[in-house]
Write an enzyme that holds these catalytic residues in place. Structure first.
Site, PDB file in Angstrom:
ATOM      1  N   SER A  63      62.784 -28.466  18.818  1.00 40.84           N
ATOM      2  CA  SER A  63      62.895 -27.890  17.477  1.00 40.84           C
ATOM      3  C   SER A  63      63.735 -28.795  16.594  1.00 40.84           C
ATOM      4  CB  SER A  63      63.560 -26.507  17.553  1.00 40.84           C
ATOM      5  OG  SER A  63      63.919 -26.036  16.268  1.00 40.84           O
TER       6      SER A  63
ATOM      7  N   TYR B   8      69.807 -20.795  20.783  1.00 38.89           N
ATOM      8  CA  TYR B   8      68.473 -21.385  20.640  1.00 38.89           C
ATOM      9  C   TYR B   8      68.601 -22.883  20.376  1.00 38.89           C
ATOM     10  CZ  TYR B   8      63.872 -22.287  18.489  1.00 38.89           C
ATOM     11  OH  TYR B   8      62.640 -22.796  18.168  1.00 38.89           O
TER      12      TYR B   8
END
Length: 238
Positions: A141, A154
């Site tokens: 990401s 995350y």
């Protein structure tokens, strides 16, 4: 268009979002695909769409190592081998900050986003060695390299995925197995709504809203699509 004719791929988190786009792109490029997810109805619908000669669905909770081992074996049993693994399954994980850290949420997020990538790759290796090589793609990401895009747990997991990919690439090159990480930015998928705890149907609707409203945040004037990432994964697999 890349050429994946004769290749067999496993895609986790493949019933929706980037993974579902990946199934479409990979099949169009000639691959046979094991679609893995926990959304059984959507997964079976993909099989109906493309046909059992091109696609097979397997329910798999990627936080379960035994399930991942069985998933990789299913590619061999169903289509004769394994050439491509896209470790894509995930969610927004626990939304808590460092100060408010939820240890159970932290552990679940790490199991889902990081441990699954390590374990999935581990169980794919012998099957790829038997084929003379292969390609592993891991979904990281933009939050792996920039702060403020996602919750801390995350983001840390996705940073680890990116670095794991570098380490695995160096280690597995001797077997002609390539490992790459893709770091998506603002992609219109249901992960946003799911991270807020919305039911799946509402999360899917929110993805459509993000696609319509998020363009102003992007230099190119539109949000990213699942197909954008899927095409990159197919290129890296070719």
């Amino acid at each position: 268009m890349v050429d994946l004719a004769g290749k067999v791929a496993v895609i986790t988190g493949a019933a929706s979002g980037m993974g579902a786009a990946g199934v479409e792109v990979f099949v169009e490029a000639g691959a046979q695909v094991i679609v893995s997810d926990v959304q059984d109805e959507k997964g079976e619908a993909i099989v109906t769409r493309f046909g059992g000669d091109k696609v097979a669905y397997r329910h798999c909770d990627v936080t379960d190592p035994a399930a991942l081992e069985a998933l990789m074996q299913s590619a061999v049993d169903t289509f004769g081998g394994l050439d491509i693994l896209w470790n894509n399954a995930g969610s927004g994980g626990t939304p808590t900050s460092v100060e408010e850290l939820d240890l159970d949420g932290y552990q679940f997020t790490m199991d889902l986003l990081l441990k699954s990538v390590f374990v999935g790759t581990h169980f794919a290796i012998p099957h790829m060695k038997a084929r003379g090589g292969g390609s592993v793609i891991n979904t990281s990401s933009i939050s792996a390299v920039c702060a403020g895009y996602a919750p801390v747990t995350y983001s840390v997991a996705k940073k680890a995925v990116a670095h794991f990919s570098k380490l695995a690439a160096a280690e597995l090159a001797k077997y002609q197995i390539r490992v790459n990480a893709v770091l998506p930015g603002f992609i219109a998928t249901s992960i946003f709504g799911a991270s807020l705890g919305l039911p799946r149907e509402q999360a899917d609707q929110m993805a459509e809203m993000v696609a319509q409203a998020g363009g102003a945040m992007q230099p190119i004037g539109r949000t990213g699509s699942g197909a954008d990432i899927a095409n990159m994964a197919a290129y890296l697999s070719s």
